[in-house]
Write a protein that holds these residues in place. Structure first.
Motif, mmCIF file in Angstrom:
data_model
loop_
_atom_site.group_PDB
_atom_site.id
_atom_site.type_symbol
_atom_site.label_atom_id
_atom_site.label_comp_id
_atom_site.label_asym_id
_atom_site.label_seq_id
_atom_site.Cartn_x
_atom_site.Cartn_y
_atom_site.Cartn_z
ATOM 1 N N ARG A 277 58.081 23.854 -27.089
ATOM 2 C CA ARG A 277 57.044 24.495 -26.282
ATOM 3 C C ARG A 277 57.606 25.766 -25.641
ATOM 4 N NH1 ARG A 277 52.855 22.091 -23.915
ATOM 5 N NH2 ARG A 277 53.895 20.071 -23.858
ATOM 6 N N PHE A 278 56.811 26.818 -25.711
ATOM 7 C CA PHE A 278 57.199 28.087 -25.088
ATOM 8 C C PHE A 278 57.381 27.934 -23.583
ATOM 9 C CE2 PHE A 278 55.944 31.874 -22.739
ATOM 10 C CZ PHE A 278 56.755 32.837 -23.290
ATOM 11 N N LEU A 279 58.450 28.526 -23.053
ATOM 12 C CA LEU A 279 58.618 28.579 -21.597
ATOM 13 C C LEU A 279 58.585 30.010 -21.073
ATOM 14 C CD1 LEU A 279 61.363 25.863 -20.899
ATOM 15 C CD2 LEU A 279 58.896 25.703 -20.481
ATOM 16 N N TYR B 263 59.013 34.657 -37.716
ATOM 17 C CA TYR B 263 58.457 33.920 -36.575
ATOM 18 C C TYR B 263 59.210 34.358 -35.326
ATOM 19 C CZ TYR B 263 56.221 30.189 -33.995
ATOM 20 O OH TYR B 263 55.450 29.494 -33.094
ATOM 21 N N SER B 264 58.479 34.933 -34.388
ATOM 22 C CA SER B 264 59.124 35.499 -33.201
ATOM 23 C C SER B 264 58.796 34.700 -31.952
ATOM 24 C CB SER B 264 58.652 36.936 -32.994
ATOM 25 O OG SER B 264 57.304 36.924 -32.524
ATOM 26 N N VAL B 265 59.475 35.033 -30.865
ATOM 27 C CA VAL B 265 59.206 34.363 -29.588
ATOM 28 C C VAL B 265 57.767 34.639 -29.140
ATOM 29 C CG1 VAL B 265 60.049 36.237 -28.095
ATOM 30 C CG2 VAL B 265 60.190 33.857 -27.314
ATOM 31 N N GLU B 266 57.215 35.775 -29.516
ATOM 32 C CA GLU B 266 55.818 36.065 -29.154
ATOM 33 C C GLU B 266 54.852 35.203 -29.966
ATOM 34 O OE1 GLU B 266 54.793 37.827 -26.441
ATOM 35 O OE2 GLU B 266 56.951 37.605 -26.149
ATOM 36 N N LEU C 81 55.585 32.188 -30.816
ATOM 37 C CA LEU C 81 55.668 30.902 -30.121
ATOM 38 C C LEU C 81 54.843 30.934 -28.826
ATOM 39 C CD1 LEU C 81 56.825 28.057 -29.842
ATOM 40 C CD2 LEU C 81 58.847 29.056 -28.758
ATOM 41 N N ARG C 82 54.859 32.049 -28.124
ATOM 42 C CA ARG C 82 54.075 32.167 -26.881
ATOM 43 C C ARG C 82 52.585 31.978 -27.172
ATOM 44 N NH1 ARG C 82 51.799 36.388 -23.841
ATOM 45 N NH2 ARG C 82 52.612 37.960 -25.253
#
Length: 151
Positions: free
Chosen positions: A101-103, A13-16, A18-19
């Motif tokens: 939540r993604f920022l 699970y990556s930051v992308e 989450l985006r």
DNA sequence: GCCAACGTTGGC
DNA sequence: GCCAACGTTGGC
């Protein structure tokens, strides 16, 4: 503003990811110290650095915010989940999650190598307690990381 | 793939 | 409640 650092393996699970999802439950925390923090210290509105571990270039790659209090992690009850815990049950859940939540995704990820090379970060939990999955980031360090990440 | 660090388990 | 054995994490 209080800051934390959550670790994740980008292959999982990556930051992308989450985006794309925008808001996601942060599943699979199975460590008592981390649970204690999720249960009683991490609060809605707190900021969360997203850290990619077990990958080619371990680094702080993005920022999120906490948008829920602690909730039972449903994966603990799911026999098909890698996070299944047979000792847990819905009447007495053992493990919790919070929603984030993604920022932002950082233009300049701050690598573990960089952090370890800077003596000012020698007391950061990423250095002193690298295995803990929910880490504290003191405000001064958070501001330093943000300044480098957005450069 | 190795291995050091460290968290968890379980016997006593 | 101690502590040895064991399992996992995660950087390298």
């Amino acid at each position: 503003m209080r800051y934390w650092l959550f670790k994740t393996e980008p292959d999982e699970y990556s930051v992308e990811d989450l985006r794309r999802e925008d808001v996601s439950p942060w599943e699979g925390i199975r460590n008592f110290q981390a649970r204690k923090r999720l249960s009683s210290e991490v609060k809605p509105g707190d900021r969360v650095f997203i850290y990619h571990s077990s990958c080619k270039t371990p680094a702080v790659v993005g920022l999120a915010e906490v948008v829920s209090g602690p909730e039972p992690d449903p994966t603990q009850f799911d026999p098909a989940s890698p996070y299944h815990d047979e000792k847990s049950n819905p009447a007495r859940p053992r493990w919790v999650l919070v929603r984030v939540r993604f920022l932002e995704t950082f233009s300049s990820p701050v690598t573990l190598k960089t952090i370890k090379s800077m003596p000012v970060f020698s007391d950061l939990e990423l250095v002193t307690r690298p295995r803990l999955s929910i880490q504290q980031v003191p405000t001064g360090h958070a501001e330093r990381i943000l300044a480098m990440a957005r450069a």
